[in-house]
Design a protein around this motif. Structure first.
Motif, PDB file in Angstrom:
ATOM      1  N   LEU A 134       0.817  -1.218   0.000  1.00  0.00           N
ATOM      2  CA  LEU A 134       0.000   0.000   0.000  1.00  0.00           C
ATOM      3  C   LEU A 134       0.849   1.266   0.000  1.00  0.00           C
ATOM      4  O   LEU A 134       0.472   2.268  -0.601  1.00  0.00           O
ATOM      5  CB  LEU A 134      -0.943   0.008   1.209  1.00  0.00           C
ATOM      6  CG  LEU A 134      -2.147  -0.924   1.080  1.00  0.00           C
ATOM      7  CD1 LEU A 134      -2.889  -1.029   2.406  1.00  0.00           C
ATOM      8  CD2 LEU A 134      -3.092  -0.448  -0.032  1.00  0.00           C
ATOM      9  N   ASN A 135       1.995   1.212   0.637  1.00  0.00           N
ATOM     10  CA  ASN A 135       2.888   2.369   0.613  1.00  0.00           C
ATOM     11  C   ASN A 135       3.338   2.653  -0.824  1.00  0.00           C
ATOM     12  O   ASN A 135       3.344   3.808  -1.275  1.00  0.00           O
ATOM     13  CB  ASN A 135       4.098   2.116   1.511  1.00  0.00           C
ATOM     14  CG  ASN A 135       5.056   3.295   1.488  1.00  0.00           C
ATOM     15  OD1 ASN A 135       4.706   4.409   1.862  1.00  0.00           O
ATOM     16  ND2 ASN A 135       6.266   3.053   0.999  1.00  0.00           N
ATOM     17  N   ALA A 136       3.683   1.595  -1.553  1.00  0.00           N
ATOM     18  CA  ALA A 136       4.103   1.746  -2.951  1.00  0.00           C
ATOM     19  C   ALA A 136       2.960   2.305  -3.795  1.00  0.00           C
ATOM     20  O   ALA A 136       3.141   3.235  -4.585  1.00  0.00           O
ATOM     21  CB  ALA A 136       4.571   0.402  -3.507  1.00  0.00           C
ATOM     22  N   TYR A 137       1.773   1.742  -3.613  1.00  0.00           N
ATOM     23  CA  TYR A 137       0.608   2.149  -4.415  1.00  0.00           C
ATOM     24  C   TYR A 137       0.207   3.599  -4.152  1.00  0.00           C
ATOM     25  O   TYR A 137       0.038   4.393  -5.078  1.00  0.00           O
ATOM     26  CB  TYR A 137      -0.556   1.208  -4.104  1.00  0.00           C
ATOM     27  CG  TYR A 137      -1.892   1.612  -4.685  1.00  0.00           C
ATOM     28  CD1 TYR A 137      -2.127   1.539  -6.057  1.00  0.00           C
ATOM     29  CD2 TYR A 137      -2.932   2.044  -3.862  1.00  0.00           C
ATOM     30  CE1 TYR A 137      -3.361   1.903  -6.599  1.00  0.00           C
ATOM     31  CE2 TYR A 137      -4.167   2.402  -4.387  1.00  0.00           C
ATOM     32  CZ  TYR A 137      -4.383   2.329  -5.751  1.00  0.00           C
ATOM     33  OH  TYR A 137      -5.599   2.679  -6.280  1.00  0.00           O
ATOM     34  N   THR A 138       0.055   3.952  -2.889  1.00  0.00           N
ATOM     35  CA  THR A 138      -0.444   5.293  -2.567  1.00  0.00           C
ATOM     36  C   THR A 138       0.577   6.363  -2.958  1.00  0.00           C
ATOM     37  O   THR A 138       0.216   7.392  -3.541  1.00  0.00           O
ATOM     38  CB  THR A 138      -0.802   5.428  -1.074  1.00  0.00           C
ATOM     39  OG1 THR A 138       0.311   5.018  -0.285  1.00  0.00           O
ATOM     40  CG2 THR A 138      -1.989   4.569  -0.711  1.00  0.00           C
ATOM     41  N   THR A 139       1.846   6.092  -2.675  1.00  0.00           N
ATOM     42  CA  THR A 139       2.887   7.065  -3.027  1.00  0.00           C
ATOM     43  C   THR A 139       2.940   7.258  -4.536  1.00  0.00           C
ATOM     44  O   THR A 139       2.929   8.390  -5.042  1.00  0.00           O
ATOM     45  CB  THR A 139       4.259   6.578  -2.515  1.00  0.00           C
ATOM     46  OG1 THR A 139       4.176   6.354  -1.110  1.00  0.00           O
ATOM     47  CG2 THR A 139       5.350   7.605  -2.808  1.00  0.00           C
ATOM     48  N   ALA A 140       2.993   6.141  -5.271  1.00  0.00           N
ATOM     49  CA  ALA A 140       3.149   6.216  -6.726  1.00  0.00           C
ATOM     50  C   ALA A 140       1.931   6.847  -7.395  1.00  0.00           C
ATOM     51  O   ALA A 140       2.062   7.743  -8.232  1.00  0.00           O
ATOM     52  CB  ALA A 140       3.409   4.825  -7.297  1.00  0.00           C
ATOM     53  N   LEU A 141       0.740   6.407  -7.032  1.00  0.00           N
ATOM     54  CA  LEU A 141      -0.452   6.913  -7.718  1.00  0.00           C
ATOM     55  C   LEU A 141      -0.646   8.404  -7.463  1.00  0.00           C
ATOM     56  O   LEU A 141      -0.964   9.173  -8.381  1.00  0.00           O
ATOM     57  CB  LEU A 141      -1.694   6.114  -7.313  1.00  0.00           C
ATOM     58  CG  LEU A 141      -3.002   6.542  -7.992  1.00  0.00           C
ATOM     59  CD1 LEU A 141      -2.857   6.651  -9.507  1.00  0.00           C
ATOM     60  CD2 LEU A 141      -4.143   5.585  -7.641  1.00  0.00           C
ATOM     61  N   GLN A 142      -0.439   8.831  -6.217  1.00  0.00           N
ATOM     62  CA  GLN A 142      -0.619  10.252  -5.920  1.00  0.00           C
ATOM     63  C   GLN A 142       0.376  11.123  -6.704  1.00  0.00           C
ATOM     64  O   GLN A 142       0.007  12.139  -7.289  1.00  0.00           O
ATOM     65  CB  GLN A 142      -0.468  10.495  -4.416  1.00  0.00           C
ATOM     66  CG  GLN A 142      -1.691  10.033  -3.635  1.00  0.00           C
ATOM     67  CD  GLN A 142      -1.463  10.014  -2.129  1.00  0.00           C
ATOM     68  OE1 GLN A 142      -0.333   9.939  -1.654  1.00  0.00           O
ATOM     69  NE2 GLN A 142      -2.538  10.063  -1.380  1.00  0.00           N
ATOM     70  N   GLU A 143       1.628  10.684  -6.745  1.00  0.00           N
ATOM     71  CA  GLU A 143       2.647  11.493  -7.421  1.00  0.00           C
ATOM     72  C   GLU A 143       2.497  11.456  -8.944  1.00  0.00           C
ATOM     73  O   GLU A 143       2.694  12.475  -9.623  1.00  0.00           O
ATOM     74  CB  GLU A 143       4.050  11.054  -6.986  1.00  0.00           C
ATOM     75  CG  GLU A 143       4.321  11.357  -5.520  1.00  0.00           C
ATOM     76  CD  GLU A 143       5.778  11.188  -5.122  1.00  0.00           C
ATOM     77  OE1 GLU A 143       6.670  11.467  -5.962  1.00  0.00           O
ATOM     78  OE2 GLU A 143       6.028  10.781  -3.976  1.00  0.00           O
TER      79      GLU A 143
END
Length: 388
Positions: free
Chosen positions: A233-242
């Motif tokens: 989830l850290n990978a997903y949320t960071t990547a998608l937001q940026e």
């Protein structure tokens, strides 16, 4: 009048069936829709029939000789040797009767979803029959004959002049979609998947960033095997937001493979239902933040069709319709209906037990490695060196 969300479905989507023992099993669609219906979470106004994609639409992405080969294979008129050249008749994509029509309906379902969203008839649309992201211009691959997402993206570009953000959370890299638009700066692809070191299709490294004017609009987050919820989830949320902030899309298309779960028989990740709660939540938020709500979602992988896929996919629809009826026990009548057909005991709760699997000894190392992968993948955005 706009309705908030539509659910694309008909029994035509169930005809995409290789054989009775193939892992790609569209019974997933039936069990998911039945779960949603047993919750009282859908009405007839929200249900939309798919149409069949025309040859002209398929040609937006696929080679005419390939389409012809699929049609010939559908009626038993393609030789084994020629079929092999097109990736047909293999263990992954066996030939089956009426294969062209069945495949074209999956594409047409996604185009139906697109038209509802892009004409303003609905804000969000879900076609769980779609998500066949491994299909190439002239070749079948990885259970996928026609690539509905690629066709839909090209269709959105040509018909609606849209900048499209494609987000793929299947455990397998979204290779077919990425390569279809590798040099296109108006399509941004983000794939979060298990590293190709251990898993088909073997692609999706952080260095696959696009080419030509499309360079810097393709993003890959290859996660280590045995990755757990928090790191995923850290990978997903960071990547998608940026990525969304960088690209500022007109519409978001999400591919929702449900095969990153610990119980999936074909992959090696260790996520639970926690990630399937969060995936649609953030997609929904991003759609409203950048796209005036325009969100098209499709299915994809997911091979534990009894314990994982119905819950994961029902959560997409519940998020789309802002229905919070997704905690505690699953409807008893749903469990009773499907248990006699399931070879494994069905879950009775929305969430997985905390002891679903024994502790992963390399957790710290995996988490650190994934964080470094995200850092490297997003480096061009963070350093403003990407050609836009």
């Amino acid at each position: 009048m706009m309705i908030d969300s539509v659910f694309v479905f008909s029994n035509d989507l169930l005809k995409y069936k290789f054989n009775s023992h193939h892992p790609f099993n569209q019974r997933r669609l039936e069990t998911t829709l039945d779960l949603i219906e047993k919750l009282g979470a859908i009405n007839q106004e929200q249900m939309v029939q798919p149409r069949i994609a025309t040859d002209e639409e398929l040609l937006l992405i696929h080679d005419p000789n390939y389409i012809n080969a699929v049609k010939l294979a559908s009626v038993g008129q393609l030789s084994e040797h020629v079929a092999e050249n097109y990736g047909l008749g293999t263990e992954d994509t066996p030939v089956f009767s009426n294969m062209h029509d069945a495949s074209a309906f999956l594409v047409g379902g996604t185009l139906t979803a697109v038209d509802y969203v892009m004409t303003g008839k609905a804000r969000h649309a879900l076609n769980l029959g779609g998500g066949l992201h491994h299909g190439f211009r002239g070749k079948a691959s990885g259970f996928c004959i026609y690539n509905d997402s690629s066709v839909a993206i090209k269709y959105m570009q040509e018909k609606y002049n849209a900048r499209v953000l494609y987000v793929d959370t299947d455990a397998h890299h979204g290779d077919g979609v990425q390569w279809s638009f590798y040099d296109d700066p108006n399509v941004c692809t983000l794939s979060i998947h298990e590293t190709g070191r251990y898993l088909f299709p073997g692609t999706g490294s952080i260095n696959e960033r696009g080419q030509g004017t499309g360079y810097g609009t393709k993003f890959n987050i290859p996660l280590d095997a045995f990755t757990e919820d928090e790191s995923w989830l850290n990978a997903y949320t960071t990547a998608l937001q940026e990525v969304a902030e960088f690209f500022k899309p007109d519409v978001i298309l999400t591919q929702n493979g449900a095969d990153s779960h610990y119980l999936d028989p074909l992959t090696h990740l260790s996520s639970t239902m926690k990630i399937y709660r969060e995936i649609p939540k953030l997609a929904h938020k991003i759609a409203h933040q950048y796209c005036d709500g325009r969100w098209v979602a499709v299915g994809g992988g997911g091979y534990d069709i009894w314990r994982v896929v119905p819950r994961a996919w029902a959560l997409i629809w519940l998020e789309m319709t802002e229905n919070s009826n997704c905690s505690g026990s699953l409807p008893a009548e749903w469990v009773e209906k499907w248990q006699s057909k399931s070879p494994v005991p069905l879950p009775t709760e929305w969430d997985d037990p905390s002891d679903l699997y024994p502790p992963i000894p390399r957790k710290g190392e995996i988490t650190e490695k994934n964080a470094q992968t995200v850092e490297k993948a997003l480096y061009p955005i963070r350093n403003q060196k990407t050609i836009k």
